[in-house]
Design an enzyme around this catalytic site. Structure first.
Site, PDB file in Angstrom:
ATOM      1  CE  LYS A 168     -39.183  30.731  41.101  1.00 48.30           C
ATOM      2  NZ  LYS A 168     -38.020  30.684  42.014  1.00 48.30           N
ATOM      3  N   GLY A 177     -33.975  38.055  35.607  1.00 49.44           N
ATOM      4  CA  GLY A 177     -33.143  36.864  35.783  1.00 49.44           C
ATOM      5  C   GLY A 177     -32.318  36.627  34.545  1.00 49.44           C
ATOM      6  CB  THR A 227     -30.513  35.808  28.468  1.00 51.82           C
ATOM      7  OG1 THR A 227     -30.015  37.095  28.837  1.00 51.82           O
ATOM      8  CG2 THR A 227     -31.029  35.875  27.053  1.00 51.82           C
ATOM      9  N   GLY A 270     -35.519  33.757  30.838  1.00 54.74           N
ATOM     10  CA  GLY A 270     -36.426  34.745  30.255  1.00 54.74           C
ATOM     11  C   GLY A 270     -37.062  34.216  28.986  1.00 54.74           C
ATOM     12  CD  GLU A 309     -32.848  43.772  34.794  1.00 56.12           C
ATOM     13  OE1 GLU A 309     -32.955  43.847  36.022  1.00 56.12           O
ATOM     14  OE2 GLU A 309     -31.813  43.373  34.212  1.00 56.12           O
ATOM     15  CB  CYS A 339     -28.336  42.435  35.477  1.00 59.15           C
ATOM     16  SG  CYS A 339     -29.224  43.573  36.535  1.00 59.15           S
ATOM     17  CD  GLU A 352     -25.270  38.421  33.014  1.00 60.94           C
ATOM     18  OE1 GLU A 352     -26.077  37.502  32.774  1.00 60.94           O
ATOM     19  OE2 GLU A 352     -25.616  39.514  33.491  1.00 60.94           O
TER      20      GLU A 352
END
Lengths: 499, 501
Positions: free
Chosen positions: A190, A243, A245, A248, A266, A300, A397
């Site tokens: 995706k 993508g 956190t 994730g 990641e 990232c 971030e």
């Protein structure tokens, strides 16, 4: 104030040829008939309507991938034959570089020149790297303490789900697809809803190259529907995710709640760069600025926290602000532009909101801080100083062109500050001192350490996170392990002359 | 079926004094903060052996703090691998000096055969420690071949503070399988032994201290899954969790890990492992292998060969011999050297197994032998064999974790493979044949993590072991398992004027 160029004389919008789901070798409408719009961040206008996959489409794609894995030719071919097809695919990509680069530019606001010379060619290189590895996947034969013949087989794990982000659509596609194909797996991928275009073109080229039907399935759609269907699917054997956190977390939970499939994640970063007194200040400034502005900060591994030793701090601050003020922001097709628009309105608003936080929390805004122009998602390169370690802009971030600049005195202080984050993705060290380089590179808890460089990725160099930046590695031979399972086989032996 | 010395006290001389009953944190045995205790039961009699301090969240927090200081600032990760190896080897020596006492602890805690613990399990702990001690100074990163002028290499760094949650079926083996590689890698840890079997873990902790493992490096906190175990999986300052146990609990651990700090987990879960016996097998040996496959450790083993498929050419003879051997199997006090099968570990497991046996009967399978309790004290069960089992019956799909076999027939090799793979699990499989092609084809075709050809339970320190599918992911043993406790860090620097790349 950064310079803005919106001159459209270099713009090359390609015709959008592929807008449907790619399942079992064909481009199809979604079962629901739903479509979504993909938007050009340079203009905020709709580029095209794309078929939108939901759970039903994921089910069909997984069935095709399962069939291709359990019965199809792909896992049963010798590695050298998979390699041939992957090499052909790489060749076809190289014949279509400009069109693919233009797709990523209008989809993601990325610099056309960078996509053309780096992202798309690198994608072909990643395919070639793993093609070369496909016939070199070794198990081992062991030294047992009894009369046993014992070996391991490295078997393809099966049907893999890939969920990739919008910031580097081409490279992320191949970072996941190439090793899993080389390993003999089949997959459902995706792409991010912000950037579906190049993925669908790659799927078309895959078919032309001879990837058998069902081996690669590409389903554009949204995270909360198609992405969730992948992470919770009972017949997907592993999921690989790059993508945020937060997402994730959801992917890992869904994997646990469904069939306990292994996941690799990641995630985000708040990577520090430490600039020591012996650094060449001009070069260090270039590196630090590139570290936060490359790809408009939507990376990232961005060096979002810059720590400069006090001996050179004042000179550094002066030079970095000057260079930031002269940074060229504008249409990413223009060869003089250094920074395109942020990818979407959501990101654009989020970055501006963090900038407000920074100001409210009392940090000093050295330059930038505002949007540019009134069309497109353009933001000025922004630098804050006098930032306390616990401020939001130092911990969260931001994923935009916002640098947090601070001073340090000793090496111990620098290490402590560098590690004061829940993340652990990358770190930079600028020094020529051998001992500082060795000590600090071991002391920072991050997955990739760049000494006197930034963004030095390589297909042979493993990449991934420590701490809450995730686990599992992309690139290098390490990445193959995510798509292989170890099977041990033991048989007693008799009358052997040796063990 | 012969019963021997059921729960009698002939062997009470072998019961050791329980010396260690408290939490082992930062090098000391301490009470739990709450003062709570729990009872550990002897499954031979159902009686209480001792009260053990019960760790809960607060104790886990204290242990993690100690492990964190030991990792971030203590000597353990900073020692050369060879220095860690020396200490691990000393620990192995001390274990070998205390084999009988440790074996007796596992016997009374878990109902395991004393002779087997003495000859295999406990020496295995020392062997595993020595294996990883030998690896500690051989943990290599790599220097890479980049496509540009870069010097790039990887460092294999210890991941940090590890949480280990181990099961009750092999208290010593599991302790070593988790602790040895993580120590060799330079990690520090908090280990929760199963509440059914805390005794040997605490003794190992005592010996660890004697061997010179620095304070805080190894912390052992007995307690329950929903309290201490959950505190470990959801802890914000634990870097990784390694779990062996049931699939249901494995699920909860992965969810907690995701909800807290996204720590990586490795899971070794349940199984419903098939043994395929082909027409060319020596029927007598095959029947022995299959029986052992399900009654070894009273069936309380994740790799138990709980589904046995026999090719039709030898089926009748096989069934006859198998039942004969099962009826002659000796169940009784695990200290008795003549006994082949001790009691199930506790009342809960005992009742669960009996309930599956009822299901088997109700679902219409044929009970060939066994099916009942032995005696009226302790958790002893007869070796039980069902035939005429349909693959979708509960007793063919669910992990029973007891001495209950589902025996089925097959005709062709393709049928055998299909049936073998007809399970959500994928831990082990056995193949009995001397035909080279069958052995090679079938071993590749079964989706399981360890394939035993003409043997079963062939484990070893150098043999990676773990699951496919819902049996989990990650490997124990072998150099593979070091990877669970290491992180890859890449370091890249530009180079100039290099004579070669």
């Amino acid at each position: 104030m950064a310079n803005l160029i919106l001159d459209s004389s270099f713009v090359k919008i390609p015709t959008i040829k592929f807008k449907k789901l790619f399942i079992n070798g064909e481009f199809l409408d979604s079962v629901s008939g739903k479509t979504f719009e993909t938007v050009d961040p340079r203009t905020e206008e709709v580029i095209s309507k794309i078929a939108e996959a939901t759970k039903e489409d994921v089910d069909i794609a997984v069935k095709a991938a399962r069939e291709a894995f359990d019965f199809g030719p792909w896992p049963r071919m010798p590695g050298a034959e998979r390699a041939k097809i992957m090499m052909k695919w790489a060749g076809l990509i190289e014949q279509n570089i400009e069109e693919l680069a233009a797709l990523d530019t209008i989809d993601g606001g990325k610099l056309y020149s960078w996509c053309k010379t780096v992202d798309v060619p690198e994608s072909a290189n990643i395919l070639r790297y793993y093609a070369g590895a496909a016939d070199k996947i070794h198990g081992e034969v062991f030294k047992t303490s009894r009369n046993l013949h014992l070996y391991t087989l490295m078997e393809p794990i099966g049907v893999v789900g890939h969920i990739i982000p919008w910031n580097v659509p081409s490279v992320m596609f191949f970072a996941k697809v190439a090793p899993s194909l080389a390993a003999g797996c089949t997959m459902v991928l995706k792409p991010a809803e912000q950037t579906p275009l190049s993925a669908l073109f790659y799927a078309h080229l895959a078919k032309e190259a001879g990837i058998p039907d069902g081996v690669i399935n590409v389903l554009p759609g949204f995270g909360s529907t198609a992405g969730a269907a992948i992470s919770s699917h009972m017949d997907i054997d592993a999921v690989s995710f790059t993508g945020s956190t937060e997402t994730g977390r959801r992917v890992m939970q869904a994997a646990a709640m469904s069939n306990l499939k292994p996941v690799s994640l990641e995630l985000g970063g708040k990577s520090p760069v430490l600039v020591f007194d012996d650094a060449d200040v001009d070069k260090a400034v270039d590196l630090a600025l590139f570290g936060i502005l490359h790809n408009k900060g939507e990376i990232c591994v961005a060096f979002s926290r810059v720590f400069v030793q006090e001996g050179i701090y004042d000179e550094f601050e002066k030079k970095v602000v000057e260079k930031a003020k002269n940074w060229v922001v504008g249409d990413p097709f223009h060869p003089k532009v250094q920074q395109g628009p942020q990818t979407s309105k959501v990101q654009f608003d989020k970055i501006l909101s963090y900038i407000e936080h920074g100001k409210n929390e009392g940090a000093t805004l050295l330059t930038g801080g505002k949007k540019i122009g009134n069309k497109g998602y353009y933001i000025e390169p922004t630098i804050f100083t006098n930032v306390k370690d616990d401020m939001l802009i130092a911990q969260d971030e931001i994923f935009g062109p916002v640098m947090v600049l601070s001073k340090f005195r000793t090496i111990e202080e620098a290490i402590k500050k560098a590690n004061n984050t829940k993340y652990g993705l990358a770190a930079g060290i600028v020094t020529k001192d051998l001992d500082i380089a060795n000590t600090v590179s071991r002391s920072i808890r991050a997955g990739i350490i760049w000494i006197n460089c930034y963004f030095a990725f390589d297909t042979d160099c493993p990449f991934g996170g420590y701490k809450m930046s995730g686990f599992g590695r992309d690139y290098g031979l390490d990445a193959l392990h995510k798509y292989l399972q170890v099977k041990s086989v033991a048989t007693p032996i008799y009358n052997s002359p040796w063990l | 079926m012969t019963l021997s010395s059921n729960g009698k006290t002939n062997f009470s001389l072998e019961i050791p004094t329980i010396k260690f009953t408290k939490l082992f944190i930062n090098g000391k045995f301490v009470d739990s903060i709450s003062g709570k205790e729990f009872e550990t039961i002897d499954p031979r009699s159902g009686e209480v052996i001792a009260k053990i301090a019960e760790g809960t969240k607060e104790d886990i927090d204290v242990a993690v703090k100690a492990a964190r200081v030991a990792f971030d600032d203590g000597p353990w990760p900073r020692m050369p691998g060879v220095a860690r190896a020396k200490i691990l080897t000393k620990w192995a020596d001390l274990i070998e000096q205390n084999i009988e006492e440790l074996a007796a602890l596992d016997t009374i805690d878990a109902g395991k055969l004393y002779s087997f613990c003495k000859a295999v399990d406990i020496p295995g702990v020392a062997g595993t420690l020595r294996y990883y001690a030998g690896a500690a100074d051989k943990i290599h990163g790599e220097v890479l071949k980049p496509a540009r002028e870069l010097h790039a290499y990887t460092l294999m760094e210890p991941i940090g503070v590890v949480g280990h949650i181990i099961p009750w079926n092999f208290p010593s083996t599991m302790f070593a399988a988790k602790v040895a590689p993580s120590l060799a890698a330079g990690c520090t840890m908090v280990l929760k032994p199963a509440e059914q079997t805390p005794l040997s873990a605490l003794f190992y902790a005592h010996l660890a201290k004697e061997a010179g493992i620095p304070d805080g490096v190894l912390n052992v906190v007995p307690g329950f899954g929903q309290t201490a175990g959950a505190a470990i999986s959801s802890h914000m300052d634990i870097d990784k969790v390694s779990f062996t146990g049931s699939t249901e609990v494995g699920r909860e651990i992965m969810i907690s890990a995701a909800r807290s700090n996204l720590k990586p987990v490795s899971l070794e879960l349940g199984g419903k492992s098939p043994i395929l016996i082909f027409d060319d097998a020596d029927v007598d040996k095959a029947a022995e292998l299959a029986l052992l496959g399900i009654v070894f450790n009273k069936g309380e083993i994740c790799v138990a060969g709980s589904r046995v498929f026999v090719q039709e050419g030898i089926y009748d003879e096989f069934e006859k011999k198998l039942v004969e051997k099962a009826k002659a199997w000796v169940v009784g006090d695990p200290f008795d050297p003549k006994v082949q099968q001790g009691p199930q570990v506790d009342k809960k497991q005992f009742e669960k197994i009996l309930s599956y046996i009822e299901h088997g009967k109700k679902d219409g399978a044929t009970l060939l032998t066994g099916g009942k309790r032995v005696g009226n004290k302790g958790y002893y069960l007869e070796p039980t064999i069902f035939s005429n089992v349909k693959e979708d019956m509960l007793i063919a799909q669910d992990e029973i974790f007891g001495p209950v076999m589902a025996l089925m027939k097959f005709k062709t090799i393709e049928e055998a493979i299909k049936s073998a793979n007809n399970t959500r699990y994928g831990l082990a499989a056995g193949i009995v044949t001397k035909n080279l092609d069958i052995a090679n084809t079938v071993s590749r075709s079964i989706r399981a993590g360890i394939i035993w050809i003409n043997c079963y339970f062939a484990f070893g320190s150098d043999i990676p072991y773990g699951g496919y599918k819902m049996s989990g992911f990650g490997r124990d043993f072998g150099l593979e398992s070091l990877h669970k406790y290491l992180q890859v860090k890449s370091v890249v620097t530009p180079i100039y004027n290099s004579p070669w790349l």
